[in-house]
Motif scaffolding. Structure first.
Motif: not given
Length: 715
Positions: A199-206, A301-310
């Protein structure tokens, strides 16, 4: 001379059920070799050579009018595990085999929540989503980490022998493998929806976070923190990457199935799919692609990747892990919003792991919500040639041939045979790249034209996709022609659609029974996008890009004894320099008629075979002849009631070689007894160079009456 009668019982010599071979034997039996009958014997032999042979019924496979390379695409929704075809002579899933260049050492960190236990520890169909499936349920929590490790990376009956290690070994022809070590389970300090509601800025579920609660909590911080506290930094640092496996569903696989597919309107979502202990929130929420889905789906959750982990969930299939690992290796997404406004066509759809090929698997994308994930999404497709190059999956670039647009203008056509990308090509090729440098396509507006590719491409790539190995659940086998970029600026690959018209397929039926068809932006619109060899395939065999001055050809196809699929493809510059190498000297031989006839109803069928012989050079002393050229074929037939068709309108002329072109010929029951077929072969490099030959054909109908002839004395 006297030709005596045979004692053979009478039969109708010229009936369609009679054998011409028998008839000719009877004629020749009357011919003796006495000197005074040599002329009669010669006349009989000459006569027999001109007669057509018997009408033998051909099989469908030998029908001269059979389509050479028919497009028979299949909707992924209708696929089953029986559609899987293993690559021949290899077993990439063997855990004892390691990637010869790199074997990823990955930690699988399993986590659950105070309000969300692992679904496979519950009774069958006990969740609001109808999970877990009966195949696996009621596991002990302590057994969960090992269960998912094995489901993902140990061949078993449950995963049908398919693993993450197998995927990357096949994708890289043995260069990259995967080792997976399980840890946990760790319970997170917050409730599941506090990590799932974005629900953050630009999030999927405001606006979907329950009152007086904090959402958009960083799952990585809590999950990896728990893992490091458990194993220590030294052990944690020994792993290259980490997969975080979250208990429950993921939003990517539920937003549609438990949104518009299940409920007629957002007001119809019941309390069971709504937020817990909060009457101020509705039972629906915003989601990534459309205005609403059930709150229960939006909170995951929506699957995502970043910073060496997903991050993945229990509903995330093998395709999701392969997709997210791709991101961890430094490549972006290449997909669109299928329901965006304005609409925009999918970029590479089911043919790319960085696009919607992640969703591939039996049962199609609408089974991706199931736990455990052994249907849709359980075996995503391989990476495209472009992405293999970007990710370093190829041992070297020798399996992709690079040519430049400028060199084509000087050299003439380039023709190569490509191996399907699901097979190790050995010394062969799996890709052809034409380097353009600058995309000269006219500008288009993505806001007004859903088929606008956006421009800015650097190359054209050609590759062969076969429904084999990890590509078994792609919709079709054929040649993909695509425009590609050197940088990951989406869309960085754009599949040329051989059938750009609306595919007109029902996606699902809404709760009120209304059919919902695939949107223009849905990735399955590209299910019939591949190019095929030959005529009447249902697809195309060539692509012309006038703006970029290039023409591409799918010339022919074959499968070897092991079942490996190959296509011969070509490319040429439409405009050439003044010093273009001149075409080869070619000559068509007169056609030869096949020995058999095929009768379908009243129609008789056969084929004429013409040999295209390539000799020396048409070049002057100032130029050098091409070693290969592409010729376009045209066929005509002169005869009442006759028709002729080309199974393939392209053939290759290669220095010092002879190739054969077939023309299918048919005569109606009322057709004239003979006809002439004319075949013309014209150079694509220089249309002023052409060669023509003919073939004489005749029907199997009687030339005389149905009565046995009466022989009389002759002086």
């Amino acid at each position: 001379m006297l030709l005596g009668r045979s004692s053979t019982p009478a039969r109708s010599w010229w009936s369609r059920d009679s054998s011409y071979v028998w008839s000719l034997k009877m004629l020749l039996a009357h011919c003796n070799v006495a000197a005074k009958t040599v002329l009669a014997c010669t006349l009989l032999v000459t006569f027999t050579q001109a007669l057509p042979l018997t009408s033998n019924k051909w099989t469908a496979a030998s029908d001269p009018f059979a389509v050479l390379d028919a497009q028979n695409w299949e909707n992924p929704d209708n696929m089953t595990w029986d559609d899987y075809v293993p690559p021949p002579n290899t077993n990439w899933s063997d855990p004892s085999r390691r990637g010869f260049s790199r074997n990823f050492n990955i930690a699988l960190v399993t986590i659950d929540y105070p309000d969300q236990p692992f679904v496979i520890t519950l009774s069958p169909n006990s969740t609001v989503f109808g999970n877990p499936q009966a195949v696996v349920s009621d596991l002990e929590r302590g057994d969960v980490p090992a269960f998912y490790r094995d489901l993902l990376n140990l061949p078993s009956e449950l995963n049908h022998g398919h693993t993450l290690h197998e995927y990357w070994m096949e994708d890289s022809a043995g260069k990259y493998g995967v080792n997976l070590t399980a840890f946990g389970a760790y319970q997170m300090p917050k409730r599941s929806y506090q990590y799932g509601v974005d629900d953050g800025r630009g999030g999927f579920n405001p606006g979907a976070c329950p009152s007086s609660e904090l959402c958009s909590v960083d799952l990585r911080t809590d999950a990896l923190g728990a893992w490091r506290r458990d194993v220590g930094d030294e052990t944690a640092d020994s792993y290259e990457l980490a997969f975080i496996l979250s208990a429950g569903q993921d939003e990517s696989s539920t937003w549609q199935e438990f949104g518009e597919m299940k409920f007629r309107t957002q007001a119809d979502v019941p309390d069971s799919f709504g937020p817990p202990n909060d009457t101020t929130l509705p039972n629906y929420a915003s989601t990534r692609y459309v205005p609403w889905t059930s709150w229960a789906s939006a909170s995951t959750i929506w699957p995502n990747a970043g910073a060496g982990s997903s991050t993945q969930a229990e509903s995330s299939g093998l395709g999701t892990y392969a997709h997210e690992l791709s991101h961890l290796l430094g490549i972006g997404d290449n997909y669109n919003n299928p329901y965006g406004d304005p609409e925009r066509r999918a970029y590479t759809g089911p043919w790319s792991m960085l696009s919607r090929g992640t969703f591939n698997g039996p049962g199609g994308p609408h089974t991706r919500w199931q736990i455990p994930a052994v249907q849709g999404g359980s075996l995503g497709c391989l990476h495209t040639i472009r992405d293999k190059i970007q990710l370093g999956l190829l041992a070297d670039n020798s399996s992709v041939l690079y040519v430049s647009r400028e060199s084509l203008a000087e050299s003439g056509p380039v023709v190569v045979e490509l191996t399907a990308r699901s097979v190790d090509p050995g010394e062969g090729l799996i890709g052809l790249r034409v380097v353009m440098g600058e995309d000269r396509s006219p500008r288009c507006n993505i806001s007004l034209d859903p088929f606008c590719d956006g421009g800015g491409y650097n190359n054209y790539d050609l590759e062969v996709i076969d429904r084999m190995g990890a590509d078994s659940f792609t919709p079709d086998s054929g040649v993909m022609v695509s425009k590609t970029k050197d940088r990951d600026i989406a869309p960085f690959q754009w599949t040329i659609d051989a059938n750009p018209q609306d595919i007109d397929v029902v996606d699902f039926y809404r709760p009120d029974g209304t059919a919902s068809k695939l949107s223009i932006g849905d990735y399955r619109q590209l299910s019939d996008a591949l190019f095929h060899a030959g005529t009447r395939s249902g697809s195309k065999a060539e692509h012309v890009d006038e703006a970029n001055g290039l023409q591409f050809y799918v010339v022919s196809t074959r499968r070897d004894e092991a079942g490996v699929l190959y296509y011969t493809v070509g490319v040429r510059a439409i405009k050439t320099s003044d010093q273009i190498k001149l075409p080869l000297k070619v000559k068509l031989s007169d056609g030869k008629v096949a020995d058999d006839r095929f009768i379908e109803g009243a129609e008789q069928r056969t084929s004429c075979s013409f040999e295209l012989t390539t000799g020396g050079s048409n070049a002057s002393n100032a130029t050098v002849a091409l070693s290969r050229d592409i010729y376009r074929l045209t066929a005509e037939v002169d005869g009442e009631g006759w028709r002729a068709e080309l199974p393939n309108e392209f053939m290759i002329a290669e220095s010092g070689k002879t190739n054969v072109a077939d023309v299918a010929v048919a005569a109606a029951d009322s057709a004239s007894r003979s006809a002439t077929v004319t075949l013309t072969a014209t150079s694509e490099s220089n249309p002023s160079f052409k060669t023509t030959a003919t073939c004489f054909v005749r029907t199997g109908r009687p030339l005389y009456s149905h009565h046995r002839p009466t022989w009389s004395k002759s002086q």
